[in-house]
Design an enzyme around this catalytic site. Sequence first.
Site, PDB file in Angstrom:
ATOM      1  N   ARG A 258       6.682 -10.836 -19.995  1.00  0.00           N
ATOM      2  CA  ARG A 258       6.436 -10.241 -18.684  1.00  0.00           C
ATOM      3  C   ARG A 258       6.211  -8.758 -18.908  1.00  0.00           C
ATOM      4  O   ARG A 258       7.157  -7.998 -19.100  1.00  0.00           O
ATOM      5  CB  ARG A 258       7.680 -10.477 -17.811  1.00  0.00           C
ATOM      6  CG  ARG A 258       7.466 -10.257 -16.324  1.00  0.00           C
ATOM      7  CD  ARG A 258       8.795 -10.197 -15.610  1.00  0.00           C
ATOM      8  NE  ARG A 258       9.471  -8.963 -15.903  1.00  0.00           N
ATOM      9  CZ  ARG A 258      10.788  -8.801 -16.043  1.00  0.00           C
ATOM     10  NH1 ARG A 258      11.600  -9.813 -15.941  1.00  0.00           N
ATOM     11  NH2 ARG A 258      11.288  -7.613 -16.295  1.00  0.00           N
ATOM     12  N   HIS A 262      10.260  -7.285 -13.078  1.00  0.00           N
ATOM     13  CA  HIS A 262      10.555  -8.608 -12.493  1.00  0.00           C
ATOM     14  C   HIS A 262       9.921  -8.721 -11.108  1.00  0.00           C
ATOM     15  O   HIS A 262       9.194  -9.666 -10.815  1.00  0.00           O
ATOM     16  CB  HIS A 262      12.067  -8.825 -12.405  1.00  0.00           C
ATOM     17  CG  HIS A 262      12.431 -10.047 -11.631  1.00  0.00           C
ATOM     18  ND1 HIS A 262      12.223 -11.318 -12.108  1.00  0.00           N
ATOM     19  CD2 HIS A 262      12.959 -10.207 -10.386  1.00  0.00           C
ATOM     20  CE1 HIS A 262      12.616 -12.210 -11.199  1.00  0.00           C
ATOM     21  NE2 HIS A 262      13.063 -11.557 -10.153  1.00  0.00           N
ATOM     22  N   TYR A 271      17.056  -2.270 -18.823  1.00  0.00           N
ATOM     23  CA  TYR A 271      17.510  -3.335 -19.703  1.00  0.00           C
ATOM     24  C   TYR A 271      16.602  -3.663 -20.875  1.00  0.00           C
ATOM     25  O   TYR A 271      16.866  -4.603 -21.617  1.00  0.00           O
ATOM     26  CB  TYR A 271      17.803  -4.605 -18.892  1.00  0.00           C
ATOM     27  CG  TYR A 271      16.639  -5.082 -18.033  1.00  0.00           C
ATOM     28  CD1 TYR A 271      15.586  -5.797 -18.608  1.00  0.00           C
ATOM     29  CD2 TYR A 271      16.587  -4.820 -16.670  1.00  0.00           C
ATOM     30  CE1 TYR A 271      14.522  -6.237 -17.829  1.00  0.00           C
ATOM     31  CE2 TYR A 271      15.528  -5.256 -15.886  1.00  0.00           C
ATOM     32  CZ  TYR A 271      14.509  -5.961 -16.471  1.00  0.00           C
ATOM     33  OH  TYR A 271      13.457  -6.394 -15.706  1.00  0.00           O
TER      34      TYR A 271
END
Lengths: 364, 364, 326, 326
Positions: A258, A262, A271
């Site tokens: 990705r 998100h 993160y």
Amino acid sequence: MPKKTIDIQPNLTHLAILNEHGEVDESLAPKLDGDTLVTMFRHMLATRRLDERMINMQRQGRIGTYGPSRGQEASQVGTAMALRPDDWTAQAFREMGMTLTRGWLMDLTLYFWGGYEEGNAVAEGHNDLPIAVPVASQNLHGVGIAWAMKIKKKDSVCITYVGDGGTSEGDFHEAMNFAGVYELPLIFIVQNNQFAISHPRRKQTKSRTLAQKALAYGFDGVQVDGNDVLAVYSATRDAVEKARKGGGPTLIECVTYRLSMHTTADDPTRYREDEEVKEWEKRDPLIRFAKYLRNKGVLDDASIEGIENDIKEEIAAAITRYENYEGLDPLDSFKYILADLPADLRAQQEEFITALRNEGQMSH
Amino acid sequence: MPKKTIDIQPNLTHLAILNEHGEVDESLAPKLDGDTLVTMFRHMLATRRLDERMINMQRQGRIGTYGPSRGQEASQVGTAMALRPDDWTAQAFREMGMTLTRGWLMDLTLYFWGGYEEGNAVAEGHNDLPIAVPVASQNLHGVGIAWAMKIKKKDSVCITYVGDGGTSEGDFHEAMNFAGVYELPLIFIVQNNQFAISHPRRKQTKSRTLAQKALAYGFDGVQVDGNDVLAVYSATRDAVEKARKGGGPTLIECVTYRLSMHTTADDPTRYREDEEVKEWEKRDPLIRFAKYLRNKGVLDDASIEGIENDIKEEIAAAITRYENYEGLDPLDSFKYILADLPADLRAQQEEFITALRNEGQMSH
Amino acid sequence: MASVNMVKALNLALTELMREDENVTLLGEDIGLDGGVFRVTEGLLEEFGGDRVIDTPVAEAGIIGAAIGMSIYGLRPVCEMQFSGFAYQAFHQIEGHLSRYRARSRGRFSVPMVVRMPYGGGIRAIEHHSESREAIYAHTPGLQVVVPSTPRNARSLLRASMLSPDPVIFYEPKALYRAFREEVPDEPEVHPLGKAQVVREGSDITLIGYGAMVRVLQEAAEDLHDQDGVNAEVIDLISLAPMDTETLVNSVAKSGRAIVVHEGPRRCGIGAEVAARLAESALDHLEAPVRRITGFDVQFPYFARERAYMPNSDRVVHAARELLEY
Amino acid sequence: MASVNMVKALNLALTELMREDENVTLLGEDIGLDGGVFRVTEGLLEEFGGDRVIDTPVAEAGIIGAAIGMSIYGLRPVCEMQFSGFAYQAFHQIEGHLSRYRARSRGRFSVPMVVRMPYGGGIRAIEHHSESREAIYAHTPGLQVVVPSTPRNARSLLRASMLSPDPVIFYEPKALYRAFREEVPDEPEVHPLGKAQVVREGSDITLIGYGAMVRVLQEAAEDLHDQDGVNAEVIDLISLAPMDTETLVNSVAKSGRAIVVHEGPRRCGIGAEVAARLAESALDHLEAPVRRITGFDVQFPYFARERAYMPNSDRVVHAARELLEY
Ligand SMILES: Cc1ncc(C[n+]2csc(CCOP(=O)(O)OP(=O)(O)O)c2C)c(N)n1
Ligand SMILES: Cc1ncc(C[n+]2csc(CCOP(=O)(O)OP(=O)(O)O)c2C)c(N)n1
Ligand SMILES: [Mg+2]
Ligand SMILES: [Mg+2]
């Protein structure tokens, strides 16, 4: 009375055809004509461009939170290209590329993330379930559709999508198990984009691959380079053909990434390292596929520009329709709840109408 | 860019030590002293005798519906024998042999199937969860216990039981996955007794073994002859030792057979052949273990009779206590709902007391 | 005309519609070979075969989720949850999808499917086998929830549910499965969804319930009549969602007094909804408080304590006398 | 004294108890590295480490079920469900075990654990991210259910919940997370579980709500005062299970009129329970019907339609005027 190793005869393969430099392994490459290859490319590019535009629209407050597809175009388009119109899909929520490939209007993407149920009003004739937000829940609907196909003796198949994160859910397990037991014409596409929001793949499950989860259910697993549209297409086509012939389900793990957040509400720098993202950008599915098609002489600057322009227009037209939409009737909540509105709901509807009138929220 | 087979390095073994004729493979047999072997036998026999008596009691209307253990004594006793008191268990509902091995009074079995919560009032000091009726749900509680042990840096372990049927539930999957990811000191004992009520093992899942389901979660699976108490004990002990040392979870499939009905409300002739039952009766775990212990000189007619008599007395005493129990207070429903009864529940309790008085259902 | 118990009546309704519509497909644990743990599906595997009477693994979310997909493809599944206490494993599929596909897709997809669940106490069963949680489904928009109370309305209600274009939670009072027989006509009947029924007329007080509690109310009404000369009206709600407010209000307009009875917990139960509707729409008629005689807000006890726990006609009679003297 | 929003207040309560009790352990999706999608657990991984702030896979039943086991072993878990709309995946663990271990084991085992769930509309979110289903938990015996309405009571209520010997469903009105700030004292406070609070005194009509609706009621009360000279009493229920009947009845005894407001569906909602308690225990005081202004019994719409759908102060004011003229 021995101690012996059990042989479960796993059929677990890894497949990659088109590498980061646009080179293919000709022995494995699917035999596709130029038009088909261009269609594939067009869908991937449309996905990329609409995705970029959606993020933009979100930043401008013209839609709500949006969940990007960037980086996953090969996994989405490559799988959808292997289907016929009478086949079905049961998607999660990050499969815009699949929906465009299946012929959905871009309008639906805009409506959905713009907060309208209209975005899930799948058009008649499109055999695709709407977006399912609860992770992995849609896999069971895919089971039911494939099962009905089998009972009705159709040679259609169903694809159901799930993320790497979704494989941790109980629903994924129950769906896999049913698919195995009843030998359903169902293909599980796991888009392993390495993250469940912030939770990395390696902390989701201890298994080396997601593909091997199929062994727990007695059917085949395939791991493909999910940024290689030819491998994705090829593995899906094989699984689809097997399923059509009564060969049962297959799990295909598309190893991808990705590249974006998100959702637009997410901040991935919390993160993950930029380095990692940069590494994966080198494996961009669009760049390598474009290279390959140019080398092959199927595409050139002019034809790519033509496609870009077509897409731009398509997006612009969809946005215009979205922003001029006048169908926003709050009473739709009552219109689509049950086929026949019972008395107590009719009374609530009256109450709602009165309130809306009082508040000037309803013109008529 | 190859197509290649993925090697997931499965560690999947099958273990059998004591065969139907009472012969052991000495190279694999666990080194247990005579007393331990007799204790093992005693627990198995106690399980068998209490089981027989429970069915009897049910037929006489002295307890409610009962779920028998017959045939599964080796799987239940053999696994429990590998634990220390500070270890925990999280059972399903057919683990009477395990509870007796762990030192539970027979009274609890009677109370539970007699319709009293007292049957789940596990005594202080016994580190065992009560019966969990919803299939596979207890596996997650086992996860939590093992996880807490790990966080608290104990070298204890937890065993959680599940049936073959239970492996189809989402909870089993989520428990297995958590156990793998967090490398928990947890052993999954699957009592594969070939049936989920009427549903046979082969229709529950397409996988060749249940043991191989561990591969989906990245840890080891073992399949043992579940009617061979030495193999069951040995595999469990190895898994327990591994877990104590931080080696993580193991799945052990005990291949056994439910010789009796699912519960006393069930009629197995509707769904299975007597022939099959007869075949499995030849593999009775008690008979083979008794043969072995006789051959070994650990047991003889006299000592077996002594054990039989002890068990008979233990059962008789428990039944007497059960049938003379005077603790049946309906108000217990309010006593154990919350630590502190809030005002609205106090009012309901008053209402209940008044009703019971009116109806002569309460003496005081 | 045949005289049948509720199990047979349900079996009849299933058989009839399975003969009429080849899309009707049954799914559940042990419903095929075993005929269902309560034998409701007995004989159906033999008549309709394994593609239409499907024994599934123990996986409730799997059953409901798969049946949703089947419905969308054009089948008409009837699922059996072995006990209502194990339907929670599927609650996310029920709340998240069964109830929503029509609204979500603006009518493109619908889920005409029935979920049968045996519920309630009184059969001396172990934990999780005696609870009533109909209120949870009644609280979930998009679901219809019905409860039969006799063999005859079990059959007509199941038929109506199976013919409905939208999902129905069909809550079966298992205490009544074999409690009594009733004549049913040769031809199938359809009980309109959403309608309550006055099963005993009276004007002194209104007793409201459903499922196994209807008999409790009838017994209480008899006692009130015989012992106190009181004429109680008994309403069998039958449909919990939607709920037939009109029948309730009309009755209370006559009687001025109401008691509502159910086995499930009181807090936010069906009784709360009935009382709230009366407090909203019949306040001026109410001459006494609306009383709820229900399961208490504690766990349903193991069966040795269940008789004490369950609502009974004595409690109804006592409450009625209090309200009549109010 | 510090002025904080609700997110920070919740974070404070967690931090405080984690410092005091090493058994307090957090579990949830994205609560560690990411600090929670709403940032309620921000900074806690850094301070307390990965054994106490545990990022889990996407598996809600796994989270709740594992936390139950942890509780029994002696930890005190606080679980985060990312949105209340995804807690149904764990409903069987909540209904079947979280609420039952004490009763089942006659007190041998208890589950002192908190399940935090952001709920409610108003944040322009996609499907399943705006619903309210508190009534389902309030209907489940053995659970305590609370809803904060301000930063200060969020902190004191979360502390009380974490100290409770029994499970608490902690329903967080996410629309209020960053809506406003409030002064909170330096020392932690404990809001007693089970207590409602009169947040505005008045004697003409009683307005009852909780969570994000408390502000709606306060606004309505202001309007009624300013425009109509009416003095409304506003009650913040705070605790839905148990429910503080006394505070409700006392208020209605004064005012004779009540409106109850919530976002969740009406049928068998908290409003039904409130109305039923009033119809049971305050009937003689009621001078007008009890009105419910709630979510309708339809799906919560996608966000373009949510403003129209959600209860607002205009609706409360209109209803109040009707009741006052009744
Ligand atoms: C049952 C459920 N739990 C939690 C969420 C919140 N959530 C939305 S997406 C997501 C992560 C999903 O990860 P993955 O399956 O890998 O899909 P991806 O987002 O990477 O496409 C989570 C936890 C949800 N939508 N459904
Ligand atoms: C969640 C759930 N669904 C259904 C049931 C009803 N039920 C009780 S036992 C059983 C079969 C369990 O089979 P298995 O796990 O193999 O255990 P066994 O009975 O053979 O010991 C079923 C379906 C249940 N108890 N829990
Ligand atoms: Mg992912
Ligand atoms: Mg079994």
